[in-house]
Structure formats: structure tokens, C-alpha cells
Design a protein around this motif. Structure first.
Motif, PDB file in Angstrom:
ATOM      1  N   ARG A  55      17.383  31.400  43.472  1.00  0.00           N
ATOM      2  CA  ARG A  55      17.941  30.377  42.570  1.00  0.00           C
ATOM      3  C   ARG A  55      18.573  29.240  43.362  1.00  0.00           C
ATOM      4  O   ARG A  55      18.407  28.063  43.019  1.00  0.00           O
ATOM      5  CB  ARG A  55      18.975  31.061  41.667  1.00  0.00           C
ATOM      6  CG  ARG A  55      19.585  30.207  40.580  1.00  0.00           C
ATOM      7  CD  ARG A  55      20.624  31.027  39.827  1.00  0.00           C
ATOM      8  NE  ARG A  55      21.284  30.266  38.783  1.00  0.00           N
ATOM      9  CZ  ARG A  55      20.818  30.119  37.563  1.00  0.00           C
ATOM     10  NH1 ARG A  55      19.688  30.695  37.236  1.00  0.00           N
ATOM     11  NH2 ARG A  55      21.491  29.404  36.662  1.00  0.00           N
ATOM     12  N   ILE A  56      19.304  29.605  44.432  1.00  0.00           N
ATOM     13  CA  ILE A  56      19.972  28.594  45.254  1.00  0.00           C
ATOM     14  C   ILE A  56      18.956  27.786  46.053  1.00  0.00           C
ATOM     15  O   ILE A  56      18.991  26.547  46.076  1.00  0.00           O
ATOM     16  CB  ILE A  56      20.986  29.275  46.198  1.00  0.00           C
ATOM     17  CG1 ILE A  56      22.123  29.910  45.392  1.00  0.00           C
ATOM     18  CG2 ILE A  56      21.529  28.268  47.200  1.00  0.00           C
ATOM     19  CD1 ILE A  56      23.048  30.775  46.224  1.00  0.00           C
ATOM     20  N   ASN A  58      15.643  27.398  45.674  1.00  0.00           N
ATOM     21  CA  ASN A  58      14.631  26.661  44.918  1.00  0.00           C
ATOM     22  C   ASN A  58      15.189  25.877  43.739  1.00  0.00           C
ATOM     23  O   ASN A  58      14.422  25.318  42.949  1.00  0.00           O
ATOM     24  CB  ASN A  58      13.553  27.630  44.417  1.00  0.00           C
ATOM     25  CG  ASN A  58      12.780  28.256  45.561  1.00  0.00           C
ATOM     26  OD1 ASN A  58      12.116  27.572  46.321  1.00  0.00           O
ATOM     27  ND2 ASN A  58      12.879  29.574  45.685  1.00  0.00           N
ATOM     28  N   HIS A  59      16.513  25.827  43.642  1.00  0.00           N
ATOM     29  CA  HIS A  59      17.194  25.030  42.607  1.00  0.00           C
ATOM     30  C   HIS A  59      16.675  25.368  41.211  1.00  0.00           C
ATOM     31  O   HIS A  59      16.409  24.485  40.393  1.00  0.00           O
ATOM     32  CB  HIS A  59      17.019  23.534  42.883  1.00  0.00           C
ATOM     33  CG  HIS A  59      17.423  23.125  44.261  1.00  0.00           C
ATOM     34  ND1 HIS A  59      18.735  23.049  44.661  1.00  0.00           N
ATOM     35  CD2 HIS A  59      16.672  22.793  45.357  1.00  0.00           C
ATOM     36  CE1 HIS A  59      18.787  22.673  45.934  1.00  0.00           C
ATOM     37  NE2 HIS A  59      17.557  22.518  46.375  1.00  0.00           N
ATOM     38  N   ARG A  60      16.522  26.643  40.927  1.00  0.00           N
ATOM     39  CA  ARG A  60      16.028  27.053  39.614  1.00  0.00           C
ATOM     40  C   ARG A  60      17.173  27.046  38.609  1.00  0.00           C
ATOM     41  O   ARG A  60      18.315  27.393  38.927  1.00  0.00           O
ATOM     42  CB  ARG A  60      15.410  28.442  39.689  1.00  0.00           C
ATOM     43  CG  ARG A  60      14.245  28.561  40.658  1.00  0.00           C
ATOM     44  CD  ARG A  60      13.452  29.819  40.377  1.00  0.00           C
ATOM     45  NE  ARG A  60      12.626  30.219  41.493  1.00  0.00           N
ATOM     46  CZ  ARG A  60      11.431  29.729  41.786  1.00  0.00           C
ATOM     47  NH1 ARG A  60      10.937  28.765  41.030  1.00  0.00           N
ATOM     48  NH2 ARG A  60      10.746  30.167  42.817  1.00  0.00           N
ATOM     49  N   ASP A  61      16.855  26.697  37.384  1.00  0.00           N
ATOM     50  CA  ASP A  61      17.851  26.725  36.320  1.00  0.00           C
ATOM     51  C   ASP A  61      17.483  27.733  35.243  1.00  0.00           C
ATOM     52  O   ASP A  61      17.957  27.646  34.103  1.00  0.00           O
ATOM     53  CB  ASP A  61      18.056  25.335  35.711  1.00  0.00           C
ATOM     54  CG  ASP A  61      16.752  24.750  35.157  1.00  0.00           C
ATOM     55  OD1 ASP A  61      15.711  25.444  35.227  1.00  0.00           O
ATOM     56  OD2 ASP A  61      16.774  23.612  34.658  1.00  0.00           O
TER      57      ASP A  61
END
Length: 349
Positions: free
Chosen positions: A251-252, A254-257
Motif C-alpha cells: 500500500r505504501i 504503490n500508493h494504493r487507496d
């Protein structure tokens, strides 16, 4: 020691155990020899010779690097220390095949009780004919027909609640990532996930249920594959601590939301606002020790099962709606209580 003091071994034993019955001059000679030789009595060895329990409680755990199990050990040790007992810990190093071996070593050393945090499903080695009356407490797993005490957590109910919340927000593609499919913990948690899907009449999609994940490489590959599918999940449930770390890292990086609910947590995930299913490992260990102490006192008592709550802590990541919310007429989630978590577990704000 006896030779150094110029007395018999029996006199040494009497001096150390019953000093009042030994003449003052003899007692002084023996104690001078004790000081000179730096002798320290070994209560475990003495109890082994006499065939009585050692005053030590054994704990078999999967590993020393698992922070959850470390807190379980801390809780057990704190309770046992208050009762004047010590804790002896053995690690399988995540190899469930070593569980019978470590249990046998503990029993051979005449531990007063044995706390087991087993990963494997084999239980025959804990039957009475193999434990010779040693009290056994299972931590986190059911007894599976054994006549022993158990302390467990309601992981299935908390996963059900987390899944229900995501469904009410409009998610229909919820990924569930778990460990070994045949393990009790994975099965327990997935049962909560499936129960919520069934209650909302949402079909279970096999491609969204990934099991057998253990190494960081496997976890990373599974997440990457899921997110690259034509219909990637809009929410992820990570159903053990290692998987939770992997999803958080992805998540961090790949900047996933994507909406995300972890199982267990650390200071980093809490600080980053990661919603989590939390348990109180310190209290789990403390309750296991209490069961062991009660069993030592009353070996004939009926076995007990103590169940501790697993709680959904809302911090934001698990409350995100899907990119295009389609709730199919399902109402929004009702407001829920927010919990704050300290280093040992969950406390109500």
C-alpha cells in the motif's frame, strides 16, 4: 561441596534445606564452602531427582520474532511470576513438526504445566497417556477432543464484522488473504468472511480468496497478481500478521487507496490509520497462565474454555467506500464505537 566443607552430602542437604537442625559450627562450615565455590541450588534438578513438578511452566510457541506470541509469553510470565513460578519457552521456529518434540522435552523436565500455541493440527501427543498428568492449556486453538483447558479469541466474529462493514459501504469485490487453508486460524477467520457474504447474498468468488501465504515473496506476488486482474478487489482483508505487513508495505510503495483491514497491528500501522482486527495477546497469555495455575491446584476440575474478544478498530482504511459505490440498496454502516489500542491490546476509550 561436601568434601570442601569436610562433611557428608546428607549434611550439606540438611544445611541447605533445614538449616535450623544443623549445629551452628557445621552450618557455618557448609555455608563458607557455598560462598567459596559460588554454589547456587538448582531447584529443577532437585525436583527431577525426587520426581515432583519443577515449579516451571513450559510454553511452546512458533517463534520469538512474532510480536503477538511474544506478548502472549509476557502475559503468561507476569501471572506465573506472581504465583512464584517461572516460564520456560521453547520455539518451533515455525516448524509445526517440532511441536511434539518440544512438548516431550518440557514434560520430561517435569514442568508443572504446559502451555501450547500449536500451528499444526496433530494433537495425539498431548493425550493423557503421553503427558503423564502434566496439565495442558491450548492457547488460540480448540481442544479437538482433548480433555484440556483452552483460551481462544473470537476472530471469526471480528472478521464477520469487518466484512459486513465493507459490504455495507458498497464493496462487492473483497479479497481475503490467509495462511494455510488447512490451519484452524485461517479456517476460523475465513468462516467469518463467508458468513458475512452469505448474509448479504453476495456470491463467494474463489479468485478473491488466496490461502497458503507465508513468505514475504508469496504475499507480495499474491497482492500484485490480484491488483493486476481485470477486476481487482476494491477492499482487502489481511487475515494474519505477516500478510498484514505485506499488504501495508504494498500500500505504501504503490500508493494504493484500496480499503484495507489488517489482523493485529503495530505502532506503524496504527499511526498510518490502518483499521484492524485486534486481540489482546497479553491478556491471552495471562488467562492461559490462570487456567494452568487452577489446573495445578485442582487436577480433577472440569476443563474450561475461556474466550476473549477480537475487536474491529476503525481508523479510516477500512471505512473507505469503493471507487464507484454501488450498494445495491444496502444501507450505509451504522456508526460504531472507536477503540484506542496500546502496545498490549485493546482498551475502550
Amino acid at each position: 561441596m561436601a568434601r570442601e566443607a569436610g562433611v557428608s552430602t546428607a549434611t550439606v542437604t540438611r544445611t541447605l534445606q533445614y538449616p535450623d537442625v544443623v549445629k551452628a559450627a557445621t552450618r557455618e562450615r557448609v555455608m563458607e564452602a557455598v560462598r567459596r565455590l559460588g554454589y547456587s541450588p538448582n531447584p529443577m534438578a532437585r525436583n527431577l531427582r525426587h520426581g515432583s513438578p519443577s515449579g516451571v511452566v513450559g510454553l511452546v510457541t512458533a517463534g520469538f520474532t512474532n510480536i503477538f506470541q511474544a506478548w502472549v509469553a509476557a502475559g503468561a510470565e507476569a501471572e506465573l511470576r506472581r504465583a512464584g513460578l517461572q516460564l520456560l519457552i521453547g520455539s518451533t521456529d515455525d516448524d509445526s513438526a517440532r511441536e511434539p518434540e518440544l512438548a516431550r522435552i518440557m514434560i520430561d523436565r517435569r514442568v508443572s504445566a504446559l502451555l501450547m500455541m500449536p500451528d499444526g493440527d496433530e494433537r495425539d501427543y498431548l493425550r493423557p497417556e503421553y503427558t503423564y498428568g502434566t496439565p495442558v492449556v491450548l492457547v488460540g486453538r480448540p481442544a479437538n477432543g482433548l480433555d484440556v483447558d483452552v483460551v481462544m479469541t473470537t476472530d471469526d466474529q471480528a472478521v464477520d464484522e469487518a466484512t459486513d462493514q465493507l459490504l455495507r459501504l458498497g464493496h462487492r469485490r473483497i479479497a481475503a488473504l490467509a495462511g494455510r487453508a488447512d490451519s484452524f486460524r485461517a479456517a476460523q477467520r475465513l468462516s467469518g468472511y463467508r458468513a458475512a457474504l452469505a448474509r448479504h447474498a453476495v456470491p463467494e468468488r474463489q479468485e478473491l480468496i488466496v490461502t497458503g501465504l507465508s513468505s514475504p515473496q508469496e504475499i507480495n506476488a499474491a497482492i500484485t497478481e490480484l491488483m493486476q486482474t481485470p477486476e481487482p478487489p476494491t477492499a482487502v482483508l489481511a487475515l494474519n500478521l505477516g500478510i498484514s505487513r505485506g499488504v501495508l508495505l504494498d500500500r505504501i510503495v504503490n500508493h494504493r487507496d484500496t480499503a484495507f483491514v489488517a489482523l493485529d497491528e503495530n505502532d506503524l500501522s496504527a499511526g498510518l490509520g490502518i483499521s484492524a482486527i485486534t486481540r489482546d495477546p497479553f491478556e491471552l497469555g495471562r488467562q492461559a497462565a490462570i487456567l494452568a495455575l487452577e489446573r495445578i491446584t485442582d487436577p480433577a476440575a472440569h476443563p474450561r474454555t475461556v474466550t476473549l474478544p477480537s475487536l474491529l478498530v476503525q481508523r479510516g482504511s477500512g471505512e473507505l467506500p469503493p471507487p464507484s459505490a454501488d450498494t445495491d440498496g444496502v444501507p450505509d454502516a451504522a456508526p460504531r464505537e472507536v477503540f484506542q489500542v496500546d502496545g498490549r491490546g485493546v482498551v475502550r476509550d
